[in-house]
Write an enzyme that holds these catalytic residues in place. Structure first.
Site, short mmCIF file in Angstrom:
data_model
loop_
_atom_site.label_atom_id
_atom_site.label_comp_id
_atom_site.label_asym_id
_atom_site.label_seq_id
_atom_site.Cartn_x
_atom_site.Cartn_y
_atom_site.Cartn_z
N ASP A 81 -5.09 26.18 28.08
CA ASP A 81 -3.86 25.66 28.69
C ASP A 81 -3.69 24.17 28.40
O ASP A 81 -4.65 23.46 28.09
CB ASP A 81 -3.84 25.91 30.19
CG ASP A 81 -4.95 25.15 30.95
OD1 ASP A 81 -6.09 25.13 30.44
OD2 ASP A 81 -4.66 24.61 32.03
N GLU A 176 -7.54 25.50 33.10
CA GLU A 176 -8.47 24.40 33.37
C GLU A 176 -7.74 23.19 33.93
O GLU A 176 -8.25 22.50 34.82
CB GLU A 176 -9.21 24.01 32.08
CG GLU A 176 -10.35 23.03 32.26
CD GLU A 176 -9.95 21.56 32.09
OE1 GLU A 176 -10.81 20.69 32.28
OE2 GLU A 176 -8.76 21.29 31.78
#
Length: 410
Positions: A81, A176
Site C-alpha cells: 500500500d 502497513e
C-alpha cells in the site's frame, strides 16, 4: 524473467494501492489486491511454485534452498500500500537520466520542487538516474521500491543456483501505512525464523530501532444549549477541545523534535457543541518516555476540564507498537549479517534508528525478529518523493549477498 528492478518498479508504481484508515475491511482497499495478483504472477513466472495471494491481501512465496545443510529460514518483506497522505491515483513516473545536481522541478505541477536544500541525499546522486512522480501524485517508492528489489533479487537467486542460500520466504503486506500491516499475517504458514523489511531510505542504511508508539483518543461531553440562552450554562465541546490542543507543548511537536526526542501529535479533531473528539499519537524510543508524555497530556486535559464543571471526558490509550531493538538485541546475527551484506554490495553500512515504525516493529514482538533494510526512496508521503535507479540496484545486490551470508555462516 529479465526485467530490471526499474522495469518492475515502474510497473508497480502506476497501480493505485492507497490504503484507507476509515475502512474496516481487510485489506482496507480492494485495489491493493490488484498489485498482489501481479506480484503472484511474476513470482510464479520466476519459478516460485507456492506463490499466492490470500483472502486478507497478503502475498506469500518460498525461494527453495540451494544448499543441503541447515540454514535459518529468513524472510524478505515489503508492503504494497501507499500512504493516504497524498493521492496515489494516476501516477506518472518520470526518469531524470544522469542527474547533474540542482533542484528538480516536477513537470505536472511546477510548484512541486525537489530541492537540494531539503534533500541532502541528492548530493550523492550525481550521474545517477532519478525517478520521481510528475508532482501531482505520490511516486509510491514507499514501498514499491522494496517490492521491486525483492522480486528482482528473487529472480537472480532463482536464475543462478550456484549462489548458496537456504530457504527464503517472501511476504508482501497490505495496509502497513495505516498500522494494520500484520493484523492478519499467518506466521505459522510463513515459517520464517528471522526477517528483514525492505522499507528504509538511504542506500547502505540498516535500522534496528524504531519509536515505541501509542495512540490516544480523548472524547469530551460538553453542555449543549440554545446560544440565545447560553450565558453561564453552555460548555461548548469544540471550544474545550481547541483549548486542549492549544496547550500542547510546542517543544514536544513533530516539527520541533529530531534525533531521539519523542513527541505528542494531534492527528484529528472533530465534533459539535455537545461532543468532540481528539485523536493523537505519542512517540518515544523509550517506554518511560511514552508514559511521561501520556501523563502530561492527561494533566493538560484535567486542567482545561476544571474550567468546565458540567462537562466530562474520557481518555483512552491504545498500544500501537514497540521499539524492535528490545527483540533484535537478543539476535545480533540479524544485524551483523545485514551489515556484512551491505559491505559486500560496495557500501559503507550505517546503522540507525527510525523516527517511525515498520511492519517489523510488530513482527518482532509477534515472534519474528525483523530489522529494516534500505529501499532507496526519499521524501516519503509527499509528491516530491524520489528514488534512484542505482540505489535500487544496490538494494537488490544487498539482498542477494544477505541470502549468501546466512548460508555461509550457518
Amino acid at each position: 524473467m529479465t526485467d530490471t528492478v526499474t522495469d518492475r518498479f515502474l510497473r508497480y508504481a502506476v497501480i493505485d494501492t492507497q490504503s484507507d484508515p476509515r475502512s474496516a475491511s481487510q485489506p482496507s482497499t480492494d485495489k491493493q489486491k490488484t498489485l498482489g495478483r501481479l506480484l503472484v504472477e511474476e513470482l510464479l513466472a520466476i519459478g516460485l511454485e507456492d506463490a499466492h495471494l490470500d483472502e486478507h491481501g497478503y502475498v506469500y512465496a518460498t525461494i527453495p534452498a540451494t544448499v543441503d545443510k541447515p540454514v535459518p529460514v529468513i524472510c524478505f518483506c515489503s508492503h504494497m500500500d501507499t500512504a493516504p497522505d497524498f493521492t496515489g491515483t494516476g501516477v506518472r513516473p518520470q526518469i531524470l537520466r544522469n542527474y547533474q545536481g540542482g533542484d528538480i522541478v516536477l513537470p505536472g505541477d511546477t510548484s512541486q520542487v525537489i530541492r537540494v536544500a531539503e534533500n541532502r541525499a541528492l548530493a550523492d546522486q550525481i550521474g545517477n538516474d532519478i525517478v520521481t512522480s510528475d508532482g501531482t501524485t505520490l511516486l509510491g517508492a514507499d514501498d514499491k521500491a522494496g517490492l521491486a528489489e525483492i522480486v528482482t533479487a528473487t529472480a537472480r537467486l532463482m536464475a543462478d543456483p550456484s549462489i548458496p542460500h537456504g530457504v527464503i520466504k517472501l511476504l508482501f503486506t497490505p495496509d502497513e501505512e495505516i498500522g494494520r500491516g500484520v493484523d492478519k499475517v499467518d506466521l505459522k504458514k510463513l515459517g520464517a525464523e528471522f526477517a528483514y523489511t525492505v522499507d528504509g531510505e538511504t542506500a547502505g542504511h540498516l535500522e534496528d530501532e524504531t519509536f515505541s508508539a501509542d495512540g490516544v483518543e480523548i472524547e469530551i461531553q460538553g453542555v449543549a444549549i440554545h446560544p440565545g440562552f447560553a450565558k453561564g450554562r453552555m460548555e461548548n465541546a469544540i471550544r474545550i477541545a481547541g483549548e486542549i490542543v492549544a496547550r500542547l507543548p510546542h517543544r514536544l511537536a513533530p516539527e520541533t523534535t529530531a534525533g531521539r526526542a519523542g513527541f505528542i501529535h494531534p492527528t484529528d479533531l472533530s465534533g459539535a457543541m455537545e461532543k468532540a473528539r481528539i485523536s493523537l499519537i505519542i512517540r518515544d524510543f523509550e517506554e518511560h518516555g511514552l508514559v511521561e508524555k501520556e501523563e502530561l497530556l492527561e494533566s493538560i486535559v484535567k486542567t482545561v476540564m476544571a474550567d468546565y464543571p458540567g462537562s466530562t471526558y474520557s481518555f483512552r490509550v491504545q498500544r500501537q507498537y514497540r521499539n524492535m531493538k528490545v527483540v533484535l538485541d537478543r539476535h545480533p546475527e540479524i544485524v551483523e549479517n545485514a551489515l556484512e551484506a551491505i559491505r559486500r554490495a560496495g557500501m559503507t553500512p550505517v546503522r540507525g534508528s527510525i523516527r517511525g515504525g515498520t511492519d517489523g516493529s510488530r513482527l518482532s514482538f509477534m515472534g519474528l525478529p525483523t530489522a529494516n533494510l534500505f529501499a532507496g526512496g526519499h521524501a516519503f508521503h509527499s509528491p516530491t518523493e524520489w528514488v534512484s535507479v542505482q540505489d535500487m540496484e544496490r538494494a537488490v545486490q544487498t539482498l542477494v549477498e544477505l541470502a549468501r551470508i546466512w548460508a555461509e555462516r550457518a
